[in-house]
Structure formats: structure tokens, C-alpha cells
Design a protein around this motif. Structure first.
Motif, short mmCIF file in Angstrom:
data_model
loop_
_atom_site.label_atom_id
_atom_site.label_comp_id
_atom_site.label_asym_id
_atom_site.label_seq_id
_atom_site.Cartn_x
_atom_site.Cartn_y
_atom_site.Cartn_z
N ALA A 131 0.83 -1.21 0.00
CA ALA A 131 0.00 0.00 0.00
C ALA A 131 0.87 1.25 0.00
O ALA A 131 0.56 2.24 -0.71
N ALA A 132 1.96 1.24 0.75
CA ALA A 132 2.85 2.41 0.79
C ALA A 132 3.51 2.66 -0.55
O ALA A 132 3.73 3.80 -0.96
N GLU A 133 3.85 1.56 -1.25
CA GLU A 133 4.48 1.69 -2.55
C GLU A 133 3.51 2.29 -3.56
O GLU A 133 3.90 3.08 -4.42
N GLN A 134 2.22 1.85 -3.49
CA GLN A 134 1.21 2.42 -4.39
C GLN A 134 1.05 3.92 -4.13
O GLN A 134 0.85 4.70 -5.06
N GLN A 135 1.13 4.30 -2.86
CA GLN A 135 0.96 5.71 -2.51
C GLN A 135 2.23 6.52 -2.80
O GLN A 135 2.18 7.75 -2.87
N GLY A 136 3.33 5.80 -2.95
CA GLY A 136 4.60 6.50 -3.18
C GLY A 136 5.11 7.19 -1.93
O GLY A 136 5.90 8.14 -2.04
N ASN A 137 4.67 6.74 -0.76
CA ASN A 137 5.08 7.35 0.54
C ASN A 137 6.39 6.70 1.00
O ASN A 137 6.41 5.59 1.55
N GLU A 138 7.51 7.42 0.75
CA GLU A 138 8.82 6.85 1.03
C GLU A 138 9.03 6.58 2.53
O GLU A 138 9.67 5.60 2.92
N GLN A 139 8.51 7.40 3.36
CA GLN A 139 8.68 7.23 4.81
C GLN A 139 8.01 5.96 5.28
O GLN A 139 8.59 5.17 6.04
N LYS A 140 6.76 5.73 4.82
CA LYS A 140 6.05 4.51 5.21
C LYS A 140 6.69 3.28 4.60
O LYS A 140 6.73 2.21 5.21
N ILE A 141 7.20 3.44 3.37
CA ILE A 141 7.88 2.30 2.72
C ILE A 141 9.08 1.86 3.54
O ILE A 141 9.30 0.68 3.81
N ALA A 142 9.91 2.84 4.00
CA ALA A 142 11.12 2.52 4.78
C ALA A 142 10.76 1.87 6.11
O ALA A 142 11.38 0.89 6.54
N ALA A 143 9.75 2.39 6.77
CA ALA A 143 9.34 1.83 8.06
C ALA A 143 8.81 0.42 7.90
O ALA A 143 9.10 -0.47 8.70
N ALA A 144 8.03 0.17 6.85
CA ALA A 144 7.47 -1.16 6.62
C ALA A 144 8.57 -2.17 6.31
O ALA A 144 8.56 -3.30 6.79
N LYS A 145 9.56 -1.76 5.49
CA LYS A 145 10.65 -2.67 5.15
C LYS A 145 11.48 -3.03 6.41
O LYS A 145 11.87 -4.19 6.60
N GLU A 146 11.73 -2.02 7.25
CA GLU A 146 12.53 -2.28 8.47
C GLU A 146 11.81 -3.25 9.40
O GLU A 146 12.41 -4.19 9.93
N ALA A 147 10.52 -3.03 9.60
CA ALA A 147 9.75 -3.93 10.46
C ALA A 147 9.64 -5.30 9.86
O ALA A 147 9.72 -6.32 10.56
N LEU A 148 9.50 -5.38 8.54
CA LEU A 148 9.37 -6.68 7.86
C LEU A 148 10.66 -7.48 7.97
O LEU A 148 10.64 -8.70 8.23
N ASP A 149 11.83 -6.82 7.83
CA ASP A 149 13.12 -7.52 7.95
C ASP A 149 13.33 -8.09 9.36
O ASP A 149 13.81 -9.21 9.54
N ALA A 150 12.95 -7.33 10.35
CA ALA A 150 13.10 -7.81 11.73
C ALA A 150 12.25 -9.02 12.00
O ALA A 150 12.70 -10.00 12.61
N ARG A 151 10.97 -9.01 11.53
CA ARG A 151 10.08 -10.15 11.76
C ARG A 151 10.57 -11.40 11.03
O ARG A 151 10.47 -12.51 11.57
N ARG A 152 11.10 -11.23 9.84
CA ARG A 152 11.59 -12.39 9.08
C ARG A 152 12.81 -13.03 9.78
O ARG A 152 12.96 -14.24 9.79
N GLN A 153 13.67 -12.18 10.38
CA GLN A 153 14.83 -12.73 11.13
C GLN A 153 14.36 -13.51 12.36
O GLN A 153 14.88 -14.59 12.65
N TRP A 154 13.39 -12.98 13.08
CA TRP A 154 12.85 -13.71 14.23
C TRP A 154 12.27 -15.06 13.79
O TRP A 154 12.42 -16.06 14.48
N LEU A 155 11.61 -15.05 12.66
CA LEU A 155 10.98 -16.28 12.15
C LEU A 155 12.03 -17.35 11.88
O LEU A 155 11.85 -18.52 12.22
N GLN A 156 13.16 -16.94 11.29
CA GLN A 156 14.23 -17.89 10.99
C GLN A 156 14.80 -18.51 12.28
O GLN A 156 15.10 -19.70 12.35
#
Length: 453
Positions: free
Chosen positions: A421-446
Motif C-alpha cells: 500500500a505504501a508503494e502504491q501511494q509512493g510514501n517513502e517514509q512509510k515504505i522505509a518503516a514497513a521494510k525495516e519492520a518486515l526484515d526484523a520479523r523475518r529474522q525472528w521467524l528464521q
């Protein structure tokens, strides 16, 4: 008048043979001879009258006193004769004055002065009698002062000597008052001997004390010495009794130790010797010499047993050397399997090792601890692996892990949707925050997935 004509001074009585010992003789400083006193004849005439027939009269303060007659002599010769008698007395007074500065006894000086006073009182001479009496009086006063001074010195010496003797007594009383149980007897005995020597030396060399004082001090000193000696004898008598009791107790322990020295029941006898050693340590000590001799016998009995036991163990150990080589090879083979990774495989390996280990048999005593440490290391590796496997396969742990996985997977799906959704909106701030949170959750999962495998 010549020297031979002068009146002789009184001589001290000669001591009786044997009455003076070398220790009593005090060197007397030599007295220089006093110069003879000589009156001026012309001046002396004012104190005398001489008649034509040679009668000489002394004028003593105006009082005429006939002193003698020299009918065949001239007036000057008659006067000179009695003036020389005056000069002799004055010379004796000068000599006496010098002797006051020496160590001549006061009694002797008193006797000499009394003789001079008697001669002066007879007035059988011509001269200034007032001056002569004044000189005698001055010497009398000097002699009294000398006696008083010497008496004070004697009293001071007696007081100092008494204080020294009292100090000796006090030290002896202090030594004798010690607690016998805490007394250093060798040192204290030597101290008492030294005090007695000091007492004897002081008694012989110092001034004499009053009889009552001397007796009182000696009584105290003797009592202190007797008390010390009584305590010393009692202490060593008791010590001898304790030593005898200690020797008796240790002799009994030695007998028991000697009775066991040829035993071949190595284990039980070793324990018995250990008990005997405990009893020995608790038993009272005898004298140093006796205790050393008793210990040598006790230790000798133990040595006989322990040497025989060590020899027997050495023989057994030689038989176990081959077993040692087998077990060392077993450990070497097993260590190549480390670290264990699979529980089932590790259990199979350890089962085989245990069987081979038991079959190999005993090893020499000196190597037992090292071998047990080696097999213990393998057992611990298996236990640690089993604990780790259990923590992973435990149903409760697995349920918690599955729940965490499910929650993380849901969170990841939501974050992926947020990112899209952030990418569709072109909101760079939300895109960066979503990517950071997504990377952390994926590491925990591993991490959770790896722990559950």
C-alpha cells in the motif's frame, strides 16, 4: 729548736696481725709535709716578758702566765725557745688541716686535735694565743662539718644500698609470683641465680645495713626463692606425671599399631590405622624426647603395613597395565565421534563404548581417576545432547514455538500488505518503516524455525 726537739704528733695504733684483709685496705693519698710555722721574734715580744734572770712570762690577753726560766740564756734566746713551742703547735694545726682533706679516720683526727687543745690549754709557749685558739676552733668546726658530711654520705650510701637490695628482693618476688603454668622455667631459674649472685655481691661490697633491715630483706628474699623452688618442683613433678600418663596412652596405641602391621586385609586395616592416627593426634603429648621416640615406633609399625600394601598394589597394577592400554584406545576411538550431533547415533556409540569399557576390566590405581574423567566427558556430551533434544521436542515447548511462528507469519503478511500500500501511494517514509519492520520479523521467524528443528 730542731725538728727532733719538736713534740711528736700522736701516732695511730698499729693494727693487729690478721685484723685487716686486702679487701679492707683503702689507699691513702700521701700528705705533703706542712711547712714549719715560724713566728717573727720581734712581733712575739708583745706577747711576753723576760726578766733578767731568764724567767719568761706569757701575756695572754693581758693575763701574765709564767711559762719557764732559762737562767743561762740571753733574753732573746729564752724568748725564742718558748716561741718555737708556739710554732710547733701552729705547725701541728696546719698539718691537721691538710689531713682533713684525706681519708684519715675522724677518730684519729679528733684524738690529735684533743691533744693539741690540751697543749694550748697548758699555755707553756709564747705567741698570739688568741690566734692559736681561733685556728684550733676553726679546725674543730671543720672536723665537725667533715663528720657531718661523711655521716650524710654514709646515710646516702646506706639508703642507696638498701634501695638496691630492695630492688633485688622485689625482682625475686616478681619471679616467684608467676603462674607456674605460664612460667618459662629455664629463663626464670637463671634469673633467680643471677639475683642471688647480686645479693651476695651487694652484701659483701656495699655498706652494712641496720640489722633489722638486713634481716627483714633477707627473710623476704629467702621466702621468694623458697616459693619459686617449691613451685618449680611441683610443676616438674606434675609434668613428669603427665608425661608418664601420655607415654602409657601412646604405648597402648603403639601396641595396637604393631599388632596390625602384618595384616593383608588392606582396606579394613587402612581404616583402622586411620582411626589410630586420629587417636594419636588427640592423645596428650609426652616430653619432646619421649614423644619423638614413641612417634618413631608408631610410624614404624604403620610403615611396615603400608609398604607391604603398596608392594601388593604395585603387583596388581602391573597386571592391569594391559587393561589400561585397551581403555585408552576406547577413549581415543570415542573422542573421534565428538561432538555428538544426533541423539540416536550418540546413544548407540555410548552403548558400544560402555560394553567395551566394562569388558576391558580394572586399570592401575594411579590411572583410575584419569580414565574416569575420560569416560565422564563422553557421558556428559551425551547428556547435554539429550537435554537439548528434549528442549526441542518437548510438547509444551513445541506448542509455544508453533504459536510464536503463527503470530510472526500473520505479522509478516500484514507488513507485506502495508508495504504494498505504501508503494502504491509512493510514501517513502512509510515504505522505509514497513521494510525495516518486515526484515526484523523475518529474522525472528528464521531463529524460531531453527530452534524447532
Amino acid at each position: 729548736m730542731t725538728t727532733s726537739q719538736q713534740p711528736d704528733a700522736p701516732k695511730p695504733a698499729a693494727p693487729k696481725p690478721g685484723s685487716v684483709t686486702p679487701a679492707q685496705v683503702t689507699p691513702v693519698a700521701p700528705v705533703a709535709p706542712a711547712p714549719a710555722y715560724t713566728s717573727d721574734l720581734e712581733e712575739a715580744k708583745q706577747f711576753a716578758e723576760v726578766s733578767d734572770d731568764g724567767v719568761v712570762t706569757l701575756l695572754d690577753g693581758g693575763e701574765p702566765i709564767e711559762v719557764g726560766q732559762l737562767p743561762e740564756a740571753s733574753k732573746d734566746e729564752a724568748l725564742a725557745y718558748y716561741v718555737r713551742k708556739y710554732d710547733d703547735v701552729m705547725t701541728q694545726l696546719q698539718l691537721l688541716k691538710q689531713r682533713l682533706e684525706t681519708d684519715v679516720a675522724n677518730q684519729e683526727l679528733e684524738k690529735t686535735l684533743a691533744q693539741i687543745d690540751e697543749t694550748i690549754a697548758q699555755r707553756q709557749m709564747v705567741g698570739d694565743m688568741t690566734k692559736l685558739r681561733d685556728q684550733a676552733k676553726t679546725l674543730r668546726n671543720a672536723l665537725v662539718e667533715r663528720q657531718a658530711r661523711q655521716q650524710a654520705e654514709r646515710e646516702k650510701a646506706v639508703a642507696e644500698h638498701q634501695a638496691a637490695r630492695e630492688k633485688i628482693v622485689e625482682q625475686a618476688e616478681e619471679v616467684s609470683a608467676q603462674d607456674p603454668a605460664k612460667t618459662q622455667w629455664k629463663h626464670s631459674t637463671q634469673k633467680m641465680r643471677e639475683l642471688f649472685d647480686e645479693w651476695q655481691t651487694a652484701q659483701k661490697s656495699g655498706p652494712r645495713l641496720p640489722r633489722a633491715t638486713e634481716d627483714a630483706l633477707w627473710k623476704r628474699f629467702r621466702t621468694a626463692r623458697n616459693t619459686f623452688e617449691k613451685n618449680r618442683r611441683a610443676f616438674f613433678s606434675e609434668l613428669d606425671a603427665r608425661n608418664a600418663e601420655a607415654k602409657k596412652a601412646k604405648e597402648a596405641l603403639i601396641s595396637r599399631a604393631e599388632a596390625l602391621q602384618h595384616s593383608t586385609e588392606w582396606g579394613p586395616t587402612t581404616l583402622k590405622y586411620r582411626d589410630l592416627m586420629d587417636e594419636w593426634k588427640k592423645s596428650p603429648r609426652a616430653s619432646r624426647k619421649d614423644d619423638d621416640a614413641l612417634w618413631a615406633r608408631f610410624r614404624g609399625a604403620q610403615d611396615v603395613f603400608f609398604k607391604a600394601r603398596d608392594a601388593a598394589n604395585a603387583e596388581v597394577d602391573r597386571e592391569y597395565e594391559a587393561n589400561l592400554a585397551v581403555k585408552e584406545q576406547i577413549l581415543k576411538d570415542a573422542e573421534q565421534q565428538l561432538p555428538f550431533k544426533n541423539v540416536d547415533t550418540a546413544r548407540s556409540v555410548m552403548k558400544d563404548i560402555r560394553a567395551r569399557w566394562d569388558e576391558a576390566g580394572r586399570v592401575p590405581r594411579k590411572d583410575m581417576s584419569r580414565m574416569e574423567d575420560g569416560i565422564g566427558k563422553l557421558e556428559k556430551a551425551l547428556t547435554d545432547l539429550e537435554d537439548e533434544h528434549w528442549s526441542r521436542t518437548n510438547p509444551e515447548t513445541k506448542a509455544r514455538t508453533d504459536s510464536a511462528l503463527s503470530q510472526l507469519e500473520d505479522a509478516i503478511q500484514q507488513l507485506e500488505a502495508d508495504l504494498a500500500a505504501a508503494e502504491q501511494q509512493g510514501n517513502e517514509q512509510k515504505i522505509a518503516a514497513a521494510k525495516e519492520a518486515l526484515d526484523a520479523r523475518r529474522q525472528w521467524l528464521q531463529v524460531i524455525q531453527a530452534a524447532g528443528e
